[in-house]
Design a protein around this motif. Structure first.
Motif, mmCIF file in Angstrom:
data_model
loop_
_atom_site.group_PDB
_atom_site.id
_atom_site.type_symbol
_atom_site.label_atom_id
_atom_site.label_comp_id
_atom_site.label_asym_id
_atom_site.label_seq_id
_atom_site.Cartn_x
_atom_site.Cartn_y
_atom_site.Cartn_z
ATOM 1 N N HIS A 282 0.737 -1.242 -0.110
ATOM 2 C CA HIS A 282 -0.035 -0.026 -0.007
ATOM 3 C C HIS A 282 0.907 1.243 -0.083
ATOM 4 O O HIS A 282 0.202 2.444 0.040
ATOM 5 C CB HIS A 282 -0.882 -0.078 1.425
ATOM 6 N N ASP A 283 2.309 1.044 -0.167
ATOM 7 C CA ASP A 283 3.046 2.367 -0.142
ATOM 8 C C ASP A 283 3.773 2.110 -1.541
ATOM 9 O O ASP A 283 4.765 2.964 -2.240
ATOM 10 C CB ASP A 283 4.058 2.436 0.725
ATOM 11 N N ILE A 284 3.200 1.504 -2.528
ATOM 12 C CA ILE A 284 3.879 1.282 -3.879
ATOM 13 C C ILE A 284 2.849 1.105 -4.976
ATOM 14 O O ILE A 284 2.229 0.241 -5.079
ATOM 15 C CB ILE A 284 4.561 -0.052 -4.110
ATOM 16 N N TYR A 285 2.820 2.350 -5.552
ATOM 17 C CA TYR A 285 1.929 2.469 -6.799
ATOM 18 C C TYR A 285 2.564 2.859 -8.014
ATOM 19 O O TYR A 285 1.981 3.323 -9.029
ATOM 20 C CB TYR A 285 0.814 3.612 -6.481
ATOM 21 N N SER A 286 3.889 2.900 -7.895
ATOM 22 C CA SER A 286 4.663 3.406 -9.101
ATOM 23 C C SER A 286 6.020 2.988 -8.727
ATOM 24 O O SER A 286 6.570 2.544 -7.867
ATOM 25 C CB SER A 286 4.587 4.860 -9.386
ATOM 26 N N LEU A 290 8.546 2.323 -5.525
ATOM 27 C CA LEU A 290 9.419 1.161 -5.354
ATOM 28 C C LEU A 290 10.708 1.832 -4.785
ATOM 29 O O LEU A 290 11.318 1.169 -3.935
ATOM 30 C CB LEU A 290 9.465 0.228 -6.355
ATOM 31 N N ARG A 291 11.295 2.638 -5.712
ATOM 32 C CA ARG A 291 12.611 3.210 -5.531
ATOM 33 C C ARG A 291 12.688 3.848 -3.842
ATOM 34 O O ARG A 291 13.735 3.660 -3.381
ATOM 35 C CB ARG A 291 12.716 4.361 -6.471
ATOM 36 N N GLY A 323 12.188 -1.492 -14.979
ATOM 37 C CA GLY A 323 11.709 -0.518 -13.969
ATOM 38 C C GLY A 323 12.336 -0.708 -12.627
ATOM 39 O O GLY A 323 12.899 0.203 -11.857
ATOM 40 N N ALA A 324 12.584 -1.829 -12.213
ATOM 41 C CA ALA A 324 13.096 -2.343 -10.740
ATOM 42 C C ALA A 324 14.530 -2.104 -10.945
ATOM 43 O O ALA A 324 15.032 -1.660 -9.633
ATOM 44 C CB ALA A 324 12.658 -3.895 -10.434
ATOM 45 N N SER A 329 17.268 -1.438 -7.231
ATOM 46 C CA SER A 329 17.450 -2.903 -6.975
ATOM 47 C C SER A 329 18.750 -3.551 -7.143
ATOM 48 O O SER A 329 19.074 -3.280 -8.336
ATOM 49 C CB SER A 329 16.337 -3.898 -7.441
ATOM 50 N N ASP A 330 19.256 -4.316 -6.438
ATOM 51 C CA ASP A 330 20.682 -4.990 -6.645
ATOM 52 C C ASP A 330 20.573 -6.317 -7.368
ATOM 53 O O ASP A 330 21.265 -6.843 -7.980
ATOM 54 C CB ASP A 330 21.477 -5.148 -5.340
ATOM 55 N N ALA A 331 19.378 -7.021 -7.192
ATOM 56 C CA ALA A 331 19.207 -8.352 -7.650
ATOM 57 C C ALA A 331 17.395 -8.380 -8.133
ATOM 58 O O ALA A 331 16.686 -7.894 -7.223
ATOM 59 C CB ALA A 331 19.442 -9.333 -6.762
ATOM 60 N N ILE A 332 17.243 -8.876 -9.098
ATOM 61 C CA ILE A 332 15.861 -9.396 -9.528
ATOM 62 C C ILE A 332 15.539 -10.955 -9.275
ATOM 63 O O ILE A 332 16.446 -11.525 -9.945
ATOM 64 C CB ILE A 332 15.393 -8.794 -10.867
#
Length: 501
Positions: A282-286, A290-291, A323-324, A329-332
């Motif tokens: 609920h704090d990630i909408y874009s 995420l960043r 995008g991630a 992010s350091d790993a997906i």
């Protein structure tokens, strides 16, 4: 009158000549399939309760028990199959959503089995791993654009935090609550022994396992169960779970019957209450949101730990991964549609997502085209079954793999796929104290060590046969793969040629 049109799925057959009436089957079956009538001195069997976990048949001292599919069959119909009819019967009786455990069991293509590895012959000779050094160690995390040294040859480039794996394998995320404390202990101890990592899943970290922190990836999921500053700093890396292969686009649900006092304390929720994860953070909408979370986690851990982002393998996974990466992010971690789960709506598990092989190839290719592949490590999970799958995954672009179902099978799982019931006869997917005791972590962690050690030997053999002496040299080298029984579109997505070309 409440009619039940469903017939049993399995039939338990007892050989009366072999049976010595030790009653072990009665004691061992948590589903109460076996009953003993003391007055009549006979056994009774309730086939409706059998889930085919094999516990009674495997432990029977005289092998007097056999479990078979129930012989009642419907008339052949390619459209209205047995399972379709039985699911309609069940939902029309209960009005409930169908729930299933483990991964997608449908006969979709297994692309690992449609790819063949190359081998060296003369001009590029093979390498003998018994006599020459082979490197299977991998470093997981963001890599610098270039390395710079001073006049004395000392490295001056600031390195990003890395996770070192002795083998390109990790144990996948499985939460405390979904699986037992003993199962978690076996995973943690095996990871420590092997020099790899295991993942807490979304259920927090039991206080007894903080000592395995250097081999632990702690997860932050939408429910934020068990997440606090000490927890975030306990592991060697943090994983933000955005999606899961078995149920992309929805949240999770741990039934209250699995939330005892210890799980309650670890997850920081009331005992006996259902642990329901929202479908989204609920704090990630874009990507910008995420960043912000990624760098909040970096701040709280003093930029000492890599941050992973876990996504489900879906149609636009390549764009999501891109995008991630740009979000920091350091790993997906990408989880395919055959990834296991404790419980998922059957319709979601069986109809959403794509095979991990296709998602991996498309993500690796896009990140390369955008010039950002070196900024991130790529891990995959969901249907990795053996060492050959691992080698093929690395050739398609993965840095390492995460294994969940294979690890549980090593612990004794017999794939009865009823984890959601919490009555696992093998002590894995249960919180029942008497059932949990059946899994001895002292014995079972060694089985996990044996499995990964055997795979490591096989990986070295396969690498040597290709004339490659390090896992890093294979990463993304699709020339080492050839397809068979694949169409042109599949070959194009995978980025490989047909066998014989």
């Amino acid at each position: 009158m409440n009619l039940n049109f469903n017939s049993p799925l399995f039939e338990v057959i007892r050989d009366e000549k072999k049976c010595v009436k030790c009653k072990l089957c009665v004691v061992q079956c948590s589903n109460k399939v076996h009953l003993y009538d003391e007055k009549k001195d006979i056994f009774k069997v309730d086939d409706m309760k059998c889930v085919n976990c094999h516990r009674c048949a495997v432990l029977c001292p005289t092998k007097a028990l056999v479990i078979k599919k129930y012989p009642l069959e419907y008339r052949e119909n390619a459209m209205w199959t047995d399972s379709t009819i039985k699911e309609i019967y069940k939902q029309s009786q209960t009005g409930g959503v169908l729930l299933s455990s483990m991964g997608n069991p449908n006969p979709f293509p297994v692309y690992w089995d449609k790819m063949l590895l190359n081998a060296s012959q003369v001009t590029n000779p093979s390498i003998d791993p018994l006599r020459e050094p082979m490197e299977t160690k991998v470093m997981i995390g963001r890599k610098p654009e270039k390395l710079e040294f001073d006049s004395k040859g000392k490295l001056t480039t600031k390195m990003y935090p890395q996770v070192e794996l002795s083998v390109p394998v990790m144990f996948a995320a499985m939460s405390y609550g979904a699986i037992s404390k003993n199962a978690h202990e076996a995973l943690a101890r095996a990871a420590d022994d092997l020099g790899i990592c295991y993942n807490t899943g979304e259920g927090g970290l039991n206080k007894d396992f903080y000592k395995y922190g250097k081999n632990t990836v702690v997860q932050v999921a939408s429910g934020r169960f068990g997440v606090h500053k000490e927890y975030l700093n306990a592991g060697v890396a943090i994983e933000i779970k955005i999606g899961q292969g078995a149920k992309p686009g929805i949240g999770g649900h741990l039934p209250g019957r699995k939330v005892g006092e210890d799980v309650s304390y670890t997850r920081m929720i009331p005992a006996g209450s259902d642990a329901i994860s929202p479908a989204l953070h609920h704090d990630i909408y874009s990507i910008e949101d995420l960043r912000q979370l990624i760098f909040s986690l970096k701040e709280v851990t003093r930029y000492e730990k890599p941050i992973f982002v876990k996504i489900a393998a879906v149609h636009n996974a390549a764009a999501i991964a891109s995008g991630a990466v740009r979000a920091g992010s350091d790993a997906i971690v990408v989880d395919g549609f055959r990834g296991g789960t404790g419980a998922a709506p059957t319709r979601v598990r069986d109809n959403v997502g794509i095979p991990i092989e296709l998602a991996l190839a498309s993500i690796d290719q896009r990140l390369r085209e955008e010039g950002i592949r070196n900024q991130v490590s790529l891990l995959i999970s969901g249907s990795v079954r053996n060492s050959a799958d691992i080698v093929k995954a690395i050739a398609l672009g993965a840095d390492a793999v995460c294994i969940g179902t294979a690890a549980l099978i090593a612990l004794g799982c017999h794939m009865c796929r009823t984890c959601v019931a919490g009555k696992c006869n093998w002590g894995i997917a249960t919180q029942d104290p008497e059932l949990v005791k059946r899994l001895d972590p002292e014995v079972m962690y060694k089985r996990l060590v044996n499995l990964v050690s055997a795979w490591n030997h096989e990986i070295q053999e396969l690498l040597g046969g290709m004339g490659i002496n390090a896992v890093d040299s294979l990463r993304g080298n699709r020339l080492m793969l050839a397809g068979i029984d694949l169409n042109e579109k599949e070959l194009k997505i995978l980025g490989i040629k047909y066998a014989g070309e």
